[in-house]
Design an enzyme around this catalytic site. Sequence first.
Site, mmCIF file in Angstrom:
data_model
loop_
_atom_site.group_PDB
_atom_site.id
_atom_site.type_symbol
_atom_site.label_atom_id
_atom_site.label_comp_id
_atom_site.label_asym_id
_atom_site.label_seq_id
_atom_site.Cartn_x
_atom_site.Cartn_y
_atom_site.Cartn_z
ATOM 1 N N GLU A 164 -0.310 3.068 -1.252
ATOM 2 C CA GLU A 164 0.321 4.020 -0.346
ATOM 3 C C GLU A 164 1.240 3.318 0.636
ATOM 4 O O GLU A 164 2.295 3.828 0.997
ATOM 5 C CB GLU A 164 -0.761 4.814 0.403
ATOM 6 N N ASP B 67 -5.503 0.767 -0.189
ATOM 7 C CA ASP B 67 -4.752 -0.423 0.211
ATOM 8 C C ASP B 67 -4.505 -0.464 1.717
ATOM 9 O O ASP B 67 -4.598 0.549 2.414
ATOM 10 C CB ASP B 67 -3.406 -0.472 -0.532
#
Length: 593
Positions: A247, A180
């Site tokens: 994350e 991400d």
Amino acid sequence: MANNEKSGPLLPSATTPASLAPAPHPGLRKKHPKIFAGLMVYILFRLGYEAHRSFYEHHDHAGATGAQACVQADVLAPVEHAPLWDTLNAKIGTSSFESSAVNWLAGAVRVPTESYDNMDSVGVDPRWEAFGPFHEYLLGAFPLVHSTLKLTKVNTYGLFYEWKGTDDSLKPLLLAAHQDVVPVDPTTVDQWTHPPYSGFFDGKRVWGRGSSDDKSGLIGILSAVETLIGAKFQPTRTIVLSFGFDEESSGYHGAGTLATHLESVYGTDSFALIVDEGSGFSEEYGSIVATPGIAEKGFLNVLVEVTAAGGHSSIPPAHTSIGILSALLVHYEQHPYHVTITRDEPIYETLQCIAQHAKNVPDKLRKTIKRSAKSKKALERLQETIRSDKVLSSLVGTTQAITLIQGGVKSNALPEQASAVVNHRIAVVSSLDEVKAHDTALLKHLGDKFNLTYSAFGTRISEEGAPSSGTLTLSDAFSGGLEPAPVTPTGRDAAPYQLLSGTIKATYNAHRSLKEADSVIVAPSMMSGNTDTRFYWNLSSHIFRYNHQNAGSSENPLGGIHTVNEFANVDSFLEQIRFFTTLILNVDETKAF
Ligand SMILES: *[C@@H]1O[C@H](CO)[C@@H](O)[C@H](O)[C@H]1NC(C)=O
Ligand SMILES: *[C@@H]1O[C@H](CO)[C@@H](O)[C@H](O)[C@H]1NC(C)=O
């Protein structure tokens, strides 16, 4: 790196622990936050030194020089795999490989994979579906990886690849990264030189969100594996890849579920070492210093709640809940945590390495750091310098910042309730319990003074039967907390650290065709925020936050992480691929663990 959890770069977030201390170098902080934690240590230490030069004018004859501190590993190039390593090094240096690497990274940048705070579960929140096309992209871009490694998808979008080794008795290597990226603020799109998801290549740099954080890590790992398979490499030791997908928001959905799955497959303490995103290397005091992260601070959001009688504001008491809360918060700020440097601290180790090995450390500073290994007086002088520097002291000590406040509903009604959140980043040598005990004690006399029934973290503090005109409650109900990470061992007998150090040196030298042994100093350092590794503690005690990014210099830094105009230098990206390649070969042939 996570917006809200990690070192230096952080922007505050409403729901999770917010950013760290502000940096005296705002320009630098903005431009290359990722390596900031490591870098700022040295820069700011230098500033601290300048500001406190007088401390060093006193001579201190006590103590030894700590000559044993920070013994450097030797350059470690593959031996059994030397011919393969030479071939791959040559290959990575070609322009056709550069084109492949650019395409791999740029293609990954072109698939937006934004993660947001407070997302609902996978399957409920449709925004997760952005990761489907990213998986499709990886499948097409890395055919050998997908035909050779076993892929398991955990919680739909977590990627767990296993490259089975021939020797089951060896603990696997775990390489981690996250899929991400931080969302692009729509109001800033026109400030990007090249559109944020263009993956534009200008001949030197690949532009776009994620090009550096952390698609360079993820694609760097996959590029290394694809290239190794292409060269017929077959591992002896199993290699596991674990790629989370949130994350930047919390990690719970991605690395959180991957960690549980990996523990169920391989068991506790089952990996030889773990390497996740983190710092790289940069020039400090005239030397190149690489700073693998061996620790992370913890965090705790303390929710401070005051209740008091309501009523009409025309007949008020001397103190409303808001007034009392204000007094408590003022008291907090008047009593910041003490910063104490101990010799067990990762930052202390960083400073020892600099003092031992960096070329241009001012003499007196060098002496003080070296002497502090034995001399209490020198250690105290060092502590004064650290205390005088906001960023250094925030890395060493527990911090507090009042980040949220709430109370009152109407201008003429007495507020029955008021609350605030105090965000703490917990020193590596401290703990959640210590912070809870500290804060509980800090507010005790004010609880008494305002006649509040005081409870903290589930325990009643005020005496039974004492007069009560309201309540004071401390809790972790806002978001829970996280203990500081266990510190990764770095001594001479810590084989994984020694292997990583030697690999960093060999990579650096190979990338520049250097022969000298001491081109890079490896100095263990720490993160003040968190990476996905916060979920991996059960899997190994040898966790490193490091991906060999070239942080450049303050004149030519890494670009745009978490802000506009993020880019990756292709030369640095190629060096990252070389690093993962060298690491995989070194880990494969080591007999040390
Ligand atoms: C607390 O209670 C005592 C005893 O009832 C009283 O004398 C005092 O004024 C109270 N203090 C406040 C701040 O309400
Ligand atoms: C690690 O192991 C402990 C003890 O078994 C367990 O309670 C904890 O949830 C595990 N941590 C993670 C992140 O899985």
